[in-house]
Design an enzyme around this catalytic site. Structure first.
Site, PDB file in Angstrom:
ATOM      1  N   MET A   1       0.848  -1.197   0.000  1.00  0.00           N
ATOM      2  CA  MET A   1       0.000   0.000   0.000  1.00  0.00           C
ATOM      3  C   MET A   1       0.886   1.250   0.000  1.00  0.00           C
ATOM      4  O   MET A   1       0.433   2.344   0.347  1.00  0.00           O
ATOM      5  CB  MET A   1      -0.936  -0.012   1.206  1.00  0.00           C
ATOM      6  N   GLY A   2       2.157   1.081  -0.356  1.00  0.00           N
ATOM      7  CA  GLY A   2       3.052   2.236  -0.469  1.00  0.00           C
ATOM      8  C   GLY A   2       3.572   2.706   0.868  1.00  0.00           C
ATOM      9  O   GLY A   2       3.492   2.012   1.876  1.00  0.00           O
TER      10      GLY A   2
ATOM     11  N   GLN B   1     -10.488  -2.659   1.997  1.00  0.00           N
ATOM     12  CA  GLN B   1     -10.030  -3.353   3.211  1.00  0.00           C
ATOM     13  C   GLN B   1     -10.056  -2.456   4.445  1.00  0.00           C
ATOM     14  O   GLN B   1      -9.603  -2.847   5.513  1.00  0.00           O
ATOM     15  CB  GLN B   1      -8.655  -3.991   2.994  1.00  0.00           C
TER      16      GLN B   1
ATOM     17  N   ARG C   1       2.235   2.320   9.478  1.00  0.00           N
ATOM     18  CA  ARG C   1       1.420   2.977  10.519  1.00  0.00           C
ATOM     19  C   ARG C   1       2.260   3.468  11.691  1.00  0.00           C
ATOM     20  O   ARG C   1       1.750   4.244  12.509  1.00  0.00           O
ATOM     21  CB  ARG C   1       0.316   2.038  11.006  1.00  0.00           C
TER      22      ARG C   1
ATOM     23  N   LEU D   1       6.756   3.153   1.547  1.00  0.00           N
ATOM     24  CA  LEU D   1       7.643   1.992   1.691  1.00  0.00           C
ATOM     25  C   LEU D   1       8.680   2.189   2.786  1.00  0.00           C
ATOM     26  O   LEU D   1       9.152   3.296   3.025  1.00  0.00           O
ATOM     27  CB  LEU D   1       8.355   1.732   0.359  1.00  0.00           C
TER      28      LEU D   1
ATOM     29  N   HIS E   1       9.320  -3.493   3.340  1.00  0.00           N
ATOM     30  CA  HIS E   1       8.901  -3.693   1.944  1.00  0.00           C
ATOM     31  C   HIS E   1      10.107  -4.002   1.059  1.00  0.00           C
ATOM     32  O   HIS E   1      10.040  -4.842   0.163  1.00  0.00           O
ATOM     33  CB  HIS E   1       8.231  -2.424   1.401  1.00  0.00           C
TER      34      HIS E   1
ATOM     35  N   ASP F   1       2.057  -9.585   8.733  1.00  0.00           N
ATOM     36  CA  ASP F   1       0.624  -9.800   8.523  1.00  0.00           C
ATOM     37  C   ASP F   1       0.374 -11.304   8.452  1.00  0.00           C
ATOM     38  O   ASP F   1       0.028 -11.853   7.401  1.00  0.00           O
ATOM     39  CB  ASP F   1       0.173  -9.085   7.256  1.00  0.00           C
TER      40      ASP F   1
HETATM   41  O1  PAF Z   1      -0.312  -6.041   3.355  1.00  0.00           O
HETATM   42  C1  PAF Z   1      -0.691  -5.064   2.682  1.00  0.00           C
HETATM   43  O2  PAF Z   1      -0.003  -4.045   2.531  1.00  0.00           O
HETATM   44  C2  PAF Z   1      -2.057  -5.104   2.018  1.00  0.00           C
HETATM   45  O3  PAF Z   1      -2.991  -5.765   2.807  1.00  0.00           O
HETATM   46  C3  PAF Z   1      -2.000  -5.716   0.595  1.00  0.00           C
HETATM   47  C4  PAF Z   1      -1.575  -7.165   0.620  1.00  0.00           C
HETATM   48  C5  PAF Z   1      -1.055  -4.909  -0.275  1.00  0.00           C
HETATM   49  C6  PAF Z   1      -3.396  -5.653  -0.037  1.00  0.00           C
HETATM   50  O4  PAF Z   1      -3.859  -4.360  -0.134  1.00  0.00           O
END
Ligand code: PAF
Length: 288
Positions: free
Chosen positions: A30-31, A64, A194, A33, A37, A157
């Protein structure tokens, strides 16, 4: 490095790659970074090799987020992300907008979602009941647009990875799911976009997550045969809730594959927790 915004352009290119037998890895993000990432990008590169292609998607997926969550203030910095991607050796950034991903949704013309019905009910799903429906839907769409042979996700996650792995199996996606280790700050806080929300004092409080996991690990070392869940939950919850700015959302010990809650904390059990630090909700997990 190419930047692609249109879904059809992404899919056309992916189809060309497939015809020429290019190896393609996808890193969905979701950027905003961070080093976590970038470690996924390096893992993707290691797997597809120098001649393979690494696609990183950047999309803050609205489906989401629940209406009361942080969609509008989720941190975004495309220029910085682009630089980081170039340095990390990403070949293509796929950065669609909402109309590209959910065409006609505003006008009620989008109505197909992917739902995993078991693994997503508890833990994150307990607090965020619509979250995983959004994740599975957007990831399935990214898979269809980028056509990768493998996709790399972060272990932070943990439940998301378990659900996506199940989706890949249940829906026969010809895609290898790779889960790369959580990257931590030197003091133990798991990297997360976050973390940017935390004030200086909340940043210190946020260490209760990794500290809580350390306490559980030490308890287990003292009881190598395992111990009843409550004997670990109680002290860890006390430590977390004793911090004025922290509130435990959940703390669970589950089977790492089925996510079934365990009665005893034993080696090999997955510990997973979510904690509100001020208004910011942080998650972490570890295999004990
Ligand atoms: O883990 C994340 O950043 C998001 O849930 C994903 C997998 C990019 C889906 O939007």
């Amino acid at each position: 490095m190419k930047v692609i915004h249109a879904a059809d352009a992404m899919q056309r290119l992916a189809l060309q790659w497939r015809k020429s037998n290019q190896r393609v890895a996808l890193v969905p993000t979701m950027g905003y970074l961070h080093a976590g990432h970038l470690s996924l990008v390096h893992e993707a590169r290691r797997r597809v090799g120098p001649a393979g292609l690494v696609v990183l998607s950047i999309y803050v997926n609205p489906t989401q987020f629940a209406p009361h969550e942080d969609l509008s203030r989720y941190p975004r910095d495309f220029a910085r992300d682009r630089q980081l991607c170039r340095k990390a050796g990403v070949d293509v950034i796929f950065a669609p907008d909402n109309e590209a991903m959910y065409p006609g949704k505003e006008q009620g013309q989008y109505s197909t979602f992917v739902v995993e019905e078991v693994l997503g009910r508890e833990l994150e799903g307990g607090t965020r009941p619509t979250h995983f429906r959004g994740v599975t839907t957007v990831v399935a769409k990214l898979f269809n647009l980028v056509l990768p042979e493998l996709a790399v996700f972060g272990a932070k996650d943990f439940q998301q990875s378990a659900i996506l792995r199940r989706m890949v199996k249940d829906l026969n996606f010809p895609i290898e799911m790779v889960v790369a280790p959580t990257v931590r700050e030197p003091d133990g806080l798991a990297m997360s976009s976050r973390n940017k929300y935390l004030s200086r004092s909340e940043r210190r409080t946020a260490l209760v997550l990794s500290y809580g996991m350390e306490v559980a690990r030490r308890l287990l070392l003292r009881h190598p045969g395992g111990l009843p869940v409550q004997k670990v939950v109680d002290p860890v919850a006390r430590i977390i809730n004793s911090q004025p700015a922290a509130r435990l959302d959940y703390l669970a010990f589950v089977d790492p594959l089925t996510l079934q809650p365990q009665k005893r904390v034993r080696p090999g059990v997955q510990m997973t927790l979510a904690v509100f630090v001020g208004k910011t909700r942080l998650i972490d997990n570890t295999r004990l």
